[in-house]
Motif scaffolding. Structure first.
Motif, PDB file in Angstrom:
ATOM      1  N   PRO A  11       1.268   7.798   9.622  1.00 43.21           N
ATOM      2  CA  PRO A  11       1.622   8.504   8.377  1.00 43.21           C
ATOM      3  C   PRO A  11       2.560   7.714   7.469  1.00 43.21           C
ATOM      4  CG  PRO A  11       1.670  10.027  10.224  1.00 43.21           C
ATOM      5  CD  PRO A  11       1.464   8.660  10.807  1.00 43.21           C
ATOM      6  N   ARG A  12       3.508   6.982   8.047  1.00 44.36           N
ATOM      7  CA  ARG A  12       4.454   6.227   7.223  1.00 44.36           C
ATOM      8  C   ARG A  12       3.748   5.125   6.439  1.00 44.36           C
ATOM      9  NH1 ARG A  12       9.905   5.714   7.016  1.00 44.36           N
ATOM     10  NH2 ARG A  12      10.058   7.311   8.627  1.00 44.36           N
ATOM     11  N   THR A  13       2.880   4.387   7.107  1.00 42.36           N
ATOM     12  CA  THR A  13       2.154   3.317   6.431  1.00 42.36           C
ATOM     13  C   THR A  13       1.165   3.880   5.420  1.00 42.36           C
ATOM     14  OG1 THR A  13       2.374   1.880   8.374  1.00 42.36           O
ATOM     15  CG2 THR A  13       0.664   1.293   6.770  1.00 42.36           C
ATOM     16  N   ALA A  14       0.512   4.992   5.770  1.00 46.91           N
ATOM     17  CA  ALA A  14      -0.428   5.620   4.839  1.00 46.91           C
ATOM     18  C   ALA A  14       0.290   6.076   3.578  1.00 46.91           C
ATOM     19  CB  ALA A  14      -1.120   6.803   5.512  1.00 46.91           C
ATOM     20  N   ALA A  15       1.470   6.673   3.739  1.00 49.12           N
ATOM     21  CA  ALA A  15       2.248   7.121   2.579  1.00 49.12           C
ATOM     22  C   ALA A  15       2.706   5.943   1.745  1.00 49.12           C
ATOM     23  CB  ALA A  15       3.437   7.956   3.049  1.00 49.12           C
ATOM     24  N   LEU A  16       3.121   4.865   2.397  1.00 50.62           N
ATOM     25  CA  LEU A  16       3.554   3.663   1.675  1.00 50.62           C
ATOM     26  C   LEU A  16       2.397   3.110   0.850  1.00 50.62           C
ATOM     27  CD1 LEU A  16       5.783   1.570   1.133  1.00 50.62           C
ATOM     28  CD2 LEU A  16       4.965   0.324   3.163  1.00 50.62           C
ATOM     29  N   ALA A  17       1.194   3.072   1.440  1.00 43.82           N
ATOM     30  CA  ALA A  17       0.023   2.587   0.721  1.00 43.82           C
ATOM     31  C   ALA A  17      -0.289   3.480  -0.475  1.00 43.82           C
ATOM     32  CB  ALA A  17      -1.179   2.533   1.665  1.00 43.82           C
ATOM     33  N   ALA A  18      -0.202   4.795  -0.274  1.00 39.69           N
ATOM     34  CA  ALA A  18      -0.475   5.736  -1.361  1.00 39.69           C
ATOM     35  C   ALA A  18       0.501   5.540  -2.515  1.00 39.69           C
ATOM     36  CB  ALA A  18      -0.408   7.170  -0.836  1.00 39.69           C
TER      37      ALA A  18
ATOM     38  N   LEU B 101      -6.765  -0.145  -0.631  1.00 38.71           N
ATOM     39  CA  LEU B 101      -5.397   0.380  -0.724  1.00 38.71           C
ATOM     40  C   LEU B 101      -5.417   1.783  -1.317  1.00 38.71           C
ATOM     41  CD1 LEU B 101      -2.291  -0.320  -0.500  1.00 38.71           C
ATOM     42  CD2 LEU B 101      -2.436  -0.941  -2.913  1.00 38.71           C
ATOM     43  N   ARG B 102      -6.200   1.952  -2.360  1.00 39.48           N
ATOM     44  CA  ARG B 102      -6.333   3.275  -2.984  1.00 39.48           C
ATOM     45  C   ARG B 102      -6.926   4.280  -2.001  1.00 39.48           C
ATOM     46  NH1 ARG B 102     -10.606   2.512  -6.735  1.00 39.48           N
ATOM     47  NH2 ARG B 102     -11.873   3.002  -4.901  1.00 39.48           N
ATOM     48  N   ASP B 103      -7.895   3.857  -1.204  1.00 38.70           N
ATOM     49  CA  ASP B 103      -8.560   4.784  -0.279  1.00 38.70           C
ATOM     50  C   ASP B 103      -7.635   5.265   0.831  1.00 38.70           C
ATOM     51  OD1 ASP B 103     -10.849   4.529  -1.751  1.00 38.70           O
ATOM     52  OD2 ASP B 103     -11.798   3.075  -0.407  1.00 38.70           O
ATOM     53  N   LEU B 104      -6.581   4.507   1.137  1.00 39.02           N
ATOM     54  CA  LEU B 104      -5.665   4.910   2.207  1.00 39.02           C
ATOM     55  C   LEU B 104      -4.881   6.168   1.849  1.00 39.02           C
ATOM     56  CD1 LEU B 104      -4.225   1.442   3.346  1.00 39.02           C
ATOM     57  CD2 LEU B 104      -5.830   2.901   4.583  1.00 39.02           C
ATOM     58  N   ILE B 105      -4.960   6.595   0.600  1.00 38.63           N
ATOM     59  CA  ILE B 105      -4.220   7.760   0.140  1.00 38.63           C
ATOM     60  C   ILE B 105      -4.632   9.024   0.893  1.00 38.63           C
ATOM     61  CG2 ILE B 105      -5.784   8.533  -1.688  1.00 38.63           C
ATOM     62  CD1 ILE B 105      -3.353   8.774  -3.528  1.00 38.63           C
ATOM     63  N   ARG B 106      -5.848   9.015   1.446  1.00 36.42           N
ATOM     64  CA  ARG B 106      -6.351  10.236   2.093  1.00 36.42           C
ATOM     65  C   ARG B 106      -5.832  10.433   3.510  1.00 36.42           C
ATOM     66  NH1 ARG B 106     -10.403   6.411   2.820  1.00 36.42           N
ATOM     67  NH2 ARG B 106     -11.321   6.327   4.906  1.00 36.42           N
ATOM     68  N   HIS B 107      -5.125   9.457   4.065  1.00 38.20           N
ATOM     69  CA  HIS B 107      -4.728   9.520   5.468  1.00 38.20           C
ATOM     70  C   HIS B 107      -3.405  10.245   5.710  1.00 38.20           C
ATOM     71  CE1 HIS B 107      -8.022   7.222   7.130  1.00 38.20           C
ATOM     72  NE2 HIS B 107      -7.835   6.268   6.225  1.00 38.20           N
TER      73      HIS B 107
ATOM     74  N   ARG C  56       1.762  -4.564   7.660  1.00 35.58           N
ATOM     75  CA  ARG C  56       1.272  -3.222   8.001  1.00 35.58           C
ATOM     76  C   ARG C  56       0.203  -2.760   7.018  1.00 35.58           C
ATOM     77  NH1 ARG C  56       6.672  -0.567   7.580  1.00 35.58           N
ATOM     78  NH2 ARG C  56       5.422   1.288   7.104  1.00 35.58           N
ATOM     79  N   LEU C  57       0.438  -3.018   5.732  1.00 38.26           N
ATOM     80  CA  LEU C  57      -0.566  -2.651   4.738  1.00 38.26           C
ATOM     81  C   LEU C  57      -1.834  -3.488   4.915  1.00 38.26           C
ATOM     82  CD1 LEU C  57       1.319  -2.164   1.339  1.00 38.26           C
ATOM     83  CD2 LEU C  57       0.577  -0.434   2.967  1.00 38.26           C
ATOM     84  N   ASP C  58      -1.648  -4.793   5.094  1.00 41.49           N
ATOM     85  CA  ASP C  58      -2.802  -5.681   5.263  1.00 41.49           C
ATOM     86  C   ASP C  58      -3.651  -5.260   6.460  1.00 41.49           C
ATOM     87  OD1 ASP C  58      -1.960  -7.128   3.094  1.00 41.49           O
ATOM     88  OD2 ASP C  58      -1.088  -8.767   4.272  1.00 41.49           O
ATOM     89  N   SER C  59      -2.989  -4.882   7.564  1.00 41.18           N
ATOM     90  CA  SER C  59      -3.709  -4.482   8.761  1.00 41.18           C
ATOM     91  C   SER C  59      -4.520  -3.211   8.508  1.00 41.18           C
ATOM     92  CB  SER C  59      -2.722  -4.263   9.916  1.00 41.18           C
ATOM     93  OG  SER C  59      -3.392  -3.804  11.069  1.00 41.18           O
ATOM     94  N   ALA C  60      -3.908  -2.247   7.834  1.00 41.40           N
ATOM     95  CA  ALA C  60      -4.618  -1.001   7.544  1.00 41.40           C
ATOM     96  C   ALA C  60      -5.819  -1.257   6.639  1.00 41.40           C
ATOM     97  CB  ALA C  60      -3.666  -0.004   6.892  1.00 41.40           C
ATOM     98  N   ILE C  61      -5.666  -2.175   5.684  1.00 40.59           N
ATOM     99  CA  ILE C  61      -6.756  -2.501   4.764  1.00 40.59           C
ATOM    100  C   ILE C  61      -7.855  -3.280   5.471  1.00 40.59           C
ATOM    101  CG2 ILE C  61      -7.329  -4.006   2.809  1.00 40.59           C
ATOM    102  CD1 ILE C  61      -4.678  -3.129   1.550  1.00 40.59           C
TER     103      ILE C  61
END
Length: 249
Positions: free
Chosen positions: A152-159, A183-189, A139-144
């Motif tokens: 929201p769940r994956t974004a929070a996990l990344a943050a 990964l750091r940039d996903l914090i804004r989602h 899930r993290l790899d896909s978002a990146i």
């Protein structure tokens, strides 16, 4: 809350487990991250909500998860919204072990007893179902990789993963630099995930021990800031004593 869904603290802990050594990466900051992950999970369950930089209980109804419900009850007893940085920086004795024991009871990890230097007893934890850890990582790899805004769940996990310093554990070396940046940039989602992740980083930088200034006070201090603060982007080095208090657990 049904137990068919893994909670964010559980997922964060599984991400941090090193499959080779059976130990957790970034153990001290991970404890802060687990406390923060509880807040995000309670927010996703509709039990708490952000109120500026504070956390307010909006529904004291139990979730059905004993560890989350304990945190919810402690928040309720405060009687007023609490600053996220103060909550996360408070004592969290045994929180990581509580979740490791829970994952063991659920069959997701198993404990391996050992010894350090042939004398001191140690316990390592190995994942019993690596497919679960692979799914979380995917899930993290896909978002990146895709750049598509994650749920929201994956974004929070990344943050949270970024906040506790898991970036180098998940994406090591020079080849992982761009992935760590994304990964750091996903914090804004996710607003709640962003609030909690920044609070985790503030605690690590000793901000939890500093008194909060009013807007007028911040304005009055602006003139002398250059002489008393480091350049923007340079991490503050807190007094050792205040740091110890901020991350005590």
């Amino acid at each position: 809350m049904g137990r068919s869904r893994r909670t964010l603290p559980e997922e964060l802990l599984l991400l941090a487990l090193d499959p080779a050594t059976g130990t957790t990466a970034q153990p001290q900051s991970l404890d802060l991250g687990l406390a923060g992950a509880q807040l995000v999970e309670l927010a996703l369950a509709g039990r708490i909500a952000p109120d500026g930089d504070r956390i307010a209980v909006v529904s004291p109804r139990p979730t059905g998860d004993p560890t989350l419900d304990c945190a919810l009850e402690l928040l309720r007893r405060r009687g007023a919204p609490v600053r996220a940085v103060h909550w996360i920086g408070g004592p969290r004795l045994g929180l990581r072990q509580t979740y490791l024991s829970h994952l063991e009871r659920c069959g997701m990890v198993h404990a391996v007893a050992g010894q350090m230097c042939g004398v001191l007893p140690t316990t390592r934890y190995q994942a019993t179902d690596t497919a679960i850890s692979r799914e979380i990582r995917a899930r993290l790899d896909s978002a990146i990789r895709t750049g598509v805004p994650p749920d929201p769940r994956t974004a929070a996990l990344a943050a949270l993963a970024h906040a506790v310093g898991l970036g180098k554990h998940l994406y090591p070396g020079n080849e992982g630099r761009s992935s760590r940046s994304r990964l750091r940039d996903l914090i804004r989602h996710d607003p709640m995930g962003g609030l909690v992740a920044h609070a985790v980083m503030d605690v690590q930088n000793g901000v939890a021990a500093q008194p909060r200034r009013s807007p007028a006070g911040r304005q009055a201090a602006a003139g002398g800031r250059a002489a008393t603060e480091p350049a923007r982007g340079v991490p503050v080095q807190p007094h050792r004593g205040s740091m110890a208090r901020a991350v005590a657990h």
